[in-house]
Design an enzyme around this catalytic site. Structure first.
Site, PDB file in Angstrom:
ATOM      1  N   PHE A 128       0.846  -1.189   0.000  1.00 37.42           N
ATOM      2  CA  PHE A 128       0.000   0.000   0.000  1.00 37.42           C
ATOM      3  C   PHE A 128       0.884   1.243   0.000  1.00 37.42           C
ATOM      4  O   PHE A 128       1.759   1.391   0.853  1.00 37.42           O
ATOM      5  CB  PHE A 128      -0.908   0.019   1.232  1.00 37.42           C
ATOM      6  CG  PHE A 128      -2.090  -0.906   1.124  1.00 37.42           C
ATOM      7  CD1 PHE A 128      -2.146  -1.913   0.184  1.00 37.42           C
ATOM      8  CD2 PHE A 128      -3.164  -0.764   1.996  1.00 37.42           C
ATOM      9  CE1 PHE A 128      -3.235  -2.761   0.095  1.00 37.42           C
ATOM     10  CE2 PHE A 128      -4.271  -1.599   1.918  1.00 37.42           C
ATOM     11  CZ  PHE A 128      -4.306  -2.606   0.961  1.00 37.42           C
ATOM     12  N   GLU A 129       0.637   2.135  -0.934  1.00 35.51           N
ATOM     13  CA  GLU A 129       1.427   3.350  -1.068  1.00 35.51           C
ATOM     14  C   GLU A 129       0.495   4.553  -1.191  1.00 35.51           C
ATOM     15  O   GLU A 129      -0.724   4.433  -1.119  1.00 35.51           O
ATOM     16  CB  GLU A 129       2.348   3.244  -2.287  1.00 35.51           C
ATOM     17  CG  GLU A 129       3.310   2.065  -2.214  1.00 35.51           C
ATOM     18  CD  GLU A 129       4.253   1.977  -3.402  1.00 35.51           C
ATOM     19  OE1 GLU A 129       4.351   2.953  -4.166  1.00 35.51           O
ATOM     20  OE2 GLU A 129       4.880   0.917  -3.571  1.00 35.51           O
ATOM     21  N   GLY A 130       1.095   5.726  -1.416  1.00 33.73           N
ATOM     22  CA  GLY A 130       0.308   6.923  -1.667  1.00 33.73           C
ATOM     23  C   GLY A 130      -0.636   7.250  -0.527  1.00 33.73           C
ATOM     24  O   GLY A 130      -0.230   7.433   0.617  1.00 33.73           O
TER      25      GLY A 130
END
Length: 511
Positions: free
Chosen positions: A293-295
């Site tokens: 999971f990024e951003g």
């Protein structure tokens, strides 16, 4: 990990560190695009600033680049919501993938911290004058640098010890872990599953992505033929997975990536996440799950200040969903995670929106997930790249691109650390066998590439306590250290298998 149709680019880096942010009014429709600067905090030895780009023109702006000079003695440190390059005292920020397109009247912003008192000069936006002001906040900034409680000079022992017995999983003592661009080509080209060399112990399929950010509905498909002319059939892909598994290798579905923003804001999204991820695992007979999971996938709501007892729905629902998957597939289910330093080690200084409510709510947001699942995580391999400078347990900032950064960032997970400088709120260390670190396979794969000699220097320091340079690991020696992760297998192939050829025999040579 960054999914790009051309080259791999940078991810999020660091966090806003102060209070008193002031919104600056900008014209809705000026003669053209403008970039307006505001200093949102100043603590004497440094300050925090923000630029807001406004499309005052009549046509859509598809990208932006803001450049400015700082005087000698002042340097940009951490930054967020943009990519950064520099040449001498000239700093240039360009848009991220999600904030580059601006319709008429739309805005985007990015922030940064500066060490020193100098302010920006000679600002340009896409090569023209920025046309914005250089205002200061109307509310006086704090006189001291955050956080309110500074990190301790020494790290106290954790309040709770890590589990002593690792779960089963069938991994070798040292693991070589890589991401395979299975659903897209990228500039490195497509690589069939059957052609992945046998040295890769964990193969993470990039990526499973949601139908929308909040749906929880994860989909995965092989790269389209139009984009990847050499793509195998689904039957061939599945057969190749089986062959890898018969060799003892593990194949996981990786969820997220740069483009796959996943926000499990509701119980319905949580349940859909579980069912859709299960469908992918079952369809291909996979060994487990990688969370990348990024951003803006993970953030902490205002008031959510205890990583041991999170209340933010996106955090609580993700923990619940992973536990459901673990329960469904049993003890041999492989669970890995690839957070960025922004979401983990930065928690040593800042956690969530902070005591004043002005920090980036994503700071340290992986910590409650890691803590809640520490008995279930097989390998945590933080991305030691695409990162701004991060403070280590020596209370010094460490910069990516060398052995020192890998040593300092990994030591934090092996030694534990107080969250946001609070010695009564300590993130306990993980087991040695749960820890690897991530590094780009090549210069085109991501910012922060380190040549094999530097990577191996870091591992020798962490495992054997030798070649540590100026940083002394608080965790001591870690003979159970699991191994190395890279973005990506495709990029490694593109560059002649430098990562695999250097590191696989090296890892096997360790005691």
């Amino acid at each position: 990990m960054k999914r790009s149709r051309t080259l791999l680019l940078a991810a999020l880096t660091a966090v806003v560190a102060a209070t008193g942010a002031v919104t600056v009014a900008v014209p809705a429709f000026a003669a053209g695009p403008t970039a307006t600067f505001v200093k949102t905090a100043d603590w004497g030895s440094g300050w925090e600033g923000r630029y807001t780009i406004t499309n005052g023109g009549s046509s859509t702006l598809t990208s932006w680049s803001v450049g400015f000079d700082l005087p000698a003695g002042s340097t940009v440190g951490t930054y967020w919501d943009a990519l950064l390059t520099s040449a001498g005292q000239r700093y240039t920020f360009t848009n991220r993938s999600w904030n580059g397109t601006l319709a008429p009247g739309a805005t985007a912003s990015f922030g940064f911290l500066v060490n020193g008192s100098g302010v920006p000069a000679n600002c340009t936006l896409n090569g023209a004058a920025c046309g914005g002001g250089t205002g200061n906040p109307t509310t006086p900034p704090p006189t001291t640098a955050p956080p309110s409680t500074p990190p301790p000079t020494t790290t106290p022992p954790p309040t709770t010890g890590p589990p002593t017995t690792p779960p089963p999983g069938g991994l070798p003592k040292r693991a070589l872990i890589g991401y395979l661009h299975a659903s897209f080509a990228n500039g490195s080209g497509y690589l069939r599953m059957a052609d992945v060399p046998a040295e890769w112990d964990i193969i993470n399929l990039a990526f499973g992505e949601p139908t929308s950010a909040t749906s929880g509905d994860i989909r995965f498909q092989l790269c389209p033929v139009a984009e990847c002319p050499g793509v195998e059939t689904e039957a061939e892909f599945t057969a190749a997975i089986r062959a890898k598994q018969q060799q003892g290798r593990k194949v996981l579905i990786s969820i997220g990536g740069q483009n796959g923003q996943v926000q499990l804001t509701t119980s319905a999204a949580r349940d859909r996440f579980v069912s859709s991820v299960s469908a992918i695992i079952d369809r291909y007979g996979l060994n487990g799950l990688d969370i990348d999971f990024e951003g803006h996938s993970l953030s902490l709501n205002t008031g959510d200040t205890d990583f041991r007892n999170p209340t933010s729905p996106v955090i609580v629902n993700l923990i619940s969903a992973i536990r459901s998957l673990k329960q469904r597939y049993g003890a041999n289910f492989i669970l890995t995670m690839a957070p960025e330093t922004f979401f983990v080690q930065l928690g040593y200084q800042y956690y969530g929106s902070g005591p004043w409510g002005g920090q980036d709510p994503r700071a340290g947001a992986y910590l409650p997930v890691i803590h809640a699942l520490r008995d279930d995580i097989t390998v945590l391999h933080v991305q030691d790249y695409n990162s701004g400078p991060i403070m280590g347990l020596d209370n010094q900032y460490h910069t990516m691109g060398g052995a020192d950064f890998h040593i300092a960032m990994t030591d934090m997970l092996l030694a534990g650390f107080p969250v946001a400088g609070n010695t009564n709120n300590v993130f306990a260390p993980l087991r040695e066998d749960q820890i690897a670190f991530g590094t780009p396979a090549a210069t085109s794969a991501g910012n922060g590439y380190v040549a094999p000699a530097g990577v191996q220097q870091a591992v020798n320091c962490l495992v054997r306590g030798v070649s540590c340079g100026g940083y002394i690991p608080r965790s001591g020696t870690n003979p159970g250290f699991r191994g190395l992760m890279t973005w990506s297998i495709n990029w490694d192939r593109y560059y002649g298998w430098e990562f695999r050829n250097a590191h696989e025999p090296f890892l096997n040579s360790l005691p």
